[in-house]
Design an enzyme around this catalytic site. Structure first.
Site, PDB file in Angstrom:
ATOM      1  N   LYS A  34      62.965  34.205 -40.210  1.00 42.68           N
ATOM      2  CA  LYS A  34      62.487  33.072 -39.408  1.00 42.68           C
ATOM      3  C   LYS A  34      61.188  33.485 -38.736  1.00 42.68           C
ATOM      4  O   LYS A  34      61.119  34.534 -38.088  1.00 42.68           O
ATOM      5  CB  LYS A  34      63.540  32.702 -38.356  1.00 42.68           C
ATOM      6  CG  LYS A  34      63.315  31.354 -37.723  1.00 42.68           C
ATOM      7  CD  LYS A  34      63.393  30.223 -38.753  1.00 42.68           C
ATOM      8  CE  LYS A  34      64.546  29.287 -38.522  1.00 42.68           C
ATOM      9  NZ  LYS A  34      64.713  28.332 -39.646  1.00 42.68           N
ATOM     10  N   THR A  94      68.133  31.706 -42.243  1.00 40.58           N
ATOM     11  CA  THR A  94      67.093  31.914 -41.221  1.00 40.58           C
ATOM     12  C   THR A  94      67.457  31.140 -39.957  1.00 40.58           C
ATOM     13  O   THR A  94      67.061  31.516 -38.859  1.00 40.58           O
ATOM     14  CB  THR A  94      65.694  31.508 -41.729  1.00 40.58           C
ATOM     15  OG1 THR A  94      65.643  30.102 -41.907  1.00 40.58           O
ATOM     16  CG2 THR A  94      65.353  32.229 -43.025  1.00 40.58           C
ATOM     17  N   ARG A 108      21.220  45.289 -26.428  1.00 41.58           N
ATOM     18  CA  ARG A 108      21.740  44.003 -26.908  1.00 41.58           C
ATOM     19  C   ARG A 108      23.004  43.647 -26.142  1.00 41.58           C
ATOM     20  O   ARG A 108      23.593  44.483 -25.443  1.00 41.58           O
ATOM     21  CB  ARG A 108      22.032  44.063 -28.405  1.00 41.58           C
ATOM     22  CG  ARG A 108      23.149  45.023 -28.767  1.00 41.58           C
ATOM     23  CD  ARG A 108      23.535  44.977 -30.239  1.00 41.58           C
ATOM     24  NE  ARG A 108      24.625  45.910 -30.516  1.00 41.58           N
ATOM     25  CZ  ARG A 108      25.263  46.007 -31.667  1.00 41.58           C
ATOM     26  NH1 ARG A 108      24.915  45.253 -32.686  1.00 41.58           N
ATOM     27  NH2 ARG A 108      26.243  46.866 -31.817  1.00 41.58           N
ATOM     28  N   GLN A 113      31.417  50.385 -34.287  1.00 42.75           N
ATOM     29  CA  GLN A 113      32.278  51.385 -34.929  1.00 42.75           C
ATOM     30  C   GLN A 113      32.484  52.586 -33.992  1.00 42.75           C
ATOM     31  O   GLN A 113      33.606  53.094 -33.841  1.00 42.75           O
ATOM     32  CB  GLN A 113      31.636  51.862 -36.247  1.00 42.75           C
ATOM     33  CG  GLN A 113      31.659  50.844 -37.372  1.00 42.75           C
ATOM     34  CD  GLN A 113      30.452  49.912 -37.400  1.00 42.75           C
ATOM     35  OE1 GLN A 113      29.848  49.618 -36.367  1.00 42.75           O
ATOM     36  NE2 GLN A 113      30.116  49.407 -38.577  1.00 42.75           N
ATOM     37  N   HIS A 160      28.570  37.944 -32.195  1.00 43.37           N
ATOM     38  CA  HIS A 160      27.118  38.118 -32.093  1.00 43.37           C
ATOM     39  C   HIS A 160      26.494  37.194 -31.044  1.00 43.37           C
ATOM     40  O   HIS A 160      26.831  36.008 -30.965  1.00 43.37           O
ATOM     41  CB  HIS A 160      26.456  37.811 -33.441  1.00 43.37           C
ATOM     42  CG  HIS A 160      26.974  38.656 -34.567  1.00 43.37           C
ATOM     43  ND1 HIS A 160      26.791  40.017 -34.623  1.00 43.37           N
ATOM     44  CD2 HIS A 160      27.664  38.328 -35.686  1.00 43.37           C
ATOM     45  CE1 HIS A 160      27.356  40.488 -35.725  1.00 43.37           C
ATOM     46  NE2 HIS A 160      27.896  39.487 -36.390  1.00 43.37           N
TER      47      HIS A 160
HETATM   48  O1  LIG Z   1      27.812  47.534 -34.095  1.00 43.03           O
HETATM   49  C1  LIG Z   1      27.425  47.028 -35.163  1.00 43.03           C
HETATM   50  N1  LIG Z   1      27.913  47.494 -36.341  1.00 43.03           N
HETATM   51  C2  LIG Z   1      27.540  46.991 -37.547  1.00 43.03           C
HETATM   52  O2  LIG Z   1      28.013  47.454 -38.623  1.00 43.03           O
HETATM   53  C3  LIG Z   1      26.602  45.937 -37.533  1.00 43.03           C
HETATM   54  N2  LIG Z   1      26.022  45.194 -38.526  1.00 43.03           N
HETATM   55  C4  LIG Z   1      25.204  44.287 -37.924  1.00 43.03           C
HETATM   56  O3  LIG Z   1      24.516  43.435 -38.532  1.00 43.03           O
HETATM   57  N3  LIG Z   1      25.253  44.435 -36.562  1.00 43.03           N
HETATM   58  C5  LIG Z   1      26.109  45.457 -36.302  1.00 43.03           C
HETATM   59  N4  LIG Z   1      26.535  46.014 -35.137  1.00 43.03           N
END
Ligand SMILES: O=c1[nH]c(=O)c2[nH]c(=O)[nH]c2[nH]1
Length: 299
Positions: free
Chosen positions: A12, A58, A176, A225, A253
């Protein structure tokens, strides 16, 4: 050569359960849960011949969730998931593996004249996650986490030095806006001797959440990352009993708008918050000596 039944499970999905814990007539606590169960086991007969002798309906799983909720008021979602998984793998012989997923939706007390209201609430953003798996041999694992916690830094984020080709138009930047909606999972019990899953689940959850957010805020980011790894590592550094952290970080973004056509400069003030597409950064951070995750662990 022939056709055979492959891996399968059933259950479920998304039982919606709201539990009101009444401390007294007017002071209450709320638990608002979405609970999903998936079972696998000796289910060939129903698939191949429509023989349902091994099929727990279920609908019975739905009933089980509500009945179990009555038994332990105030129980933490991890405990509730484990209790359901243990019952399902011990009470019904054909069930070999039970997976339970719980999303706990937060409600905050409305600010009243005398302080937080005792029984009126506003739904807050984000949710807490708890998942448990147990098999008929008694092996079990628990994963906790959070979803949709949106965070933003208006400075302290750079992105440059990336691979370029003839399709690259992105400008490198040393300042940014960085925003993401954090989905995180952390797996409990790093080593076999720690398999007593009787943890302080809520304490661990609150600490992990705070660590993730603090690390997002404090890390000077060269990429999302890098921030992901720093966030996962910080949680593991602080909680030795956790084996692994997995993160999903959509890059929400924020593009600086070119205001020159309208006769304005734009020194990092006016942004377009793009909805999609978005970068999606995913990764796991784990101890190199941790016991492996069970394949059926519901992350
Ligand atoms: O922190 C980021 N990692 C990316 O892999 C990536 N690719 C992107 O266009 N902007 C960003 N910013």
């Amino acid at each position: 050569m022939g056709i055979v039944l492959g891996p399968n499970r059933y259950g479920k999905a998304e039982v919606r359960l709201v539990r009101v814990v009444r401390d007294d007539a007017t002071h209450h606590r709320l638990a608002d849960l979405t609970v999903s169960i998936a079972l696998s086991g000796d289910l060939a007969a129903t698939h191949l011949a429509g023989d349902n002798a091994h099929v727990l309906p279920t609908d019975s799983m739905r009933a089980l969730v509500f009945a179990f909720a009555r038994e332990q008021p105030g129980e933490e979602p991890e405990e509730f998931a484990l209790r359901l998984a243990r019952h399902l793998t011990t009470a019904y012989e054909p069930v070999h593996t039970a997976q339970v997923r719980i999303h706990a939706h937060p409600w905050e007390r409305i600010a009243a004249a005398e302080g937080p209201h005792p029984h009126a609430w506003t739904r807050a953003a984000g949710s807490r996650y708890a998942g448990a798996v147990r098999n008929a041999d008694g092996a079990e694992q628990v994963v906790s986490g959070l979803d949709d916690v949106t965070v933003l830094k208006s400075t302290g984020s750079e992105f440059h030095g990336f691979l370029t080709d003839r399709y690259t138009t992105l400008e490198p930047t040393d300042d940014r806006v960085l925003a993401t909606s954090v989905s995180a999972r952390w797996r409990h019990a790093a080593r076999p001797e720690e398999s007593d899953l009787g943890a302080d689940w809520t304490g661990s959850y609150a600490a992990a959440r705070a660590t993730l957010l603090r690390t997002f805020a404090d890390t000077r980011s060269l990429s999302l990352q890098q921030t992901l790894y720093a966030m996962g590592k910080a949680v593991l550094d602080e909680q030795p009993r956790l084996a692994e952290v997995r993160l999903e970080l959509p890059n929400k973004h924020h593009f600086l708008v070119d205001l020159a056509p309208y006769g304005h400069d734009n020194p990092g003030e006016v942004y377009y918050a793009a909805d999609r597409p978005y970068g999606l950064i995913e990764g796991a951070v784990l101890r190199d000596d941790a016991i492996p995750a069970m394949p059926e662990l519901p992350w």
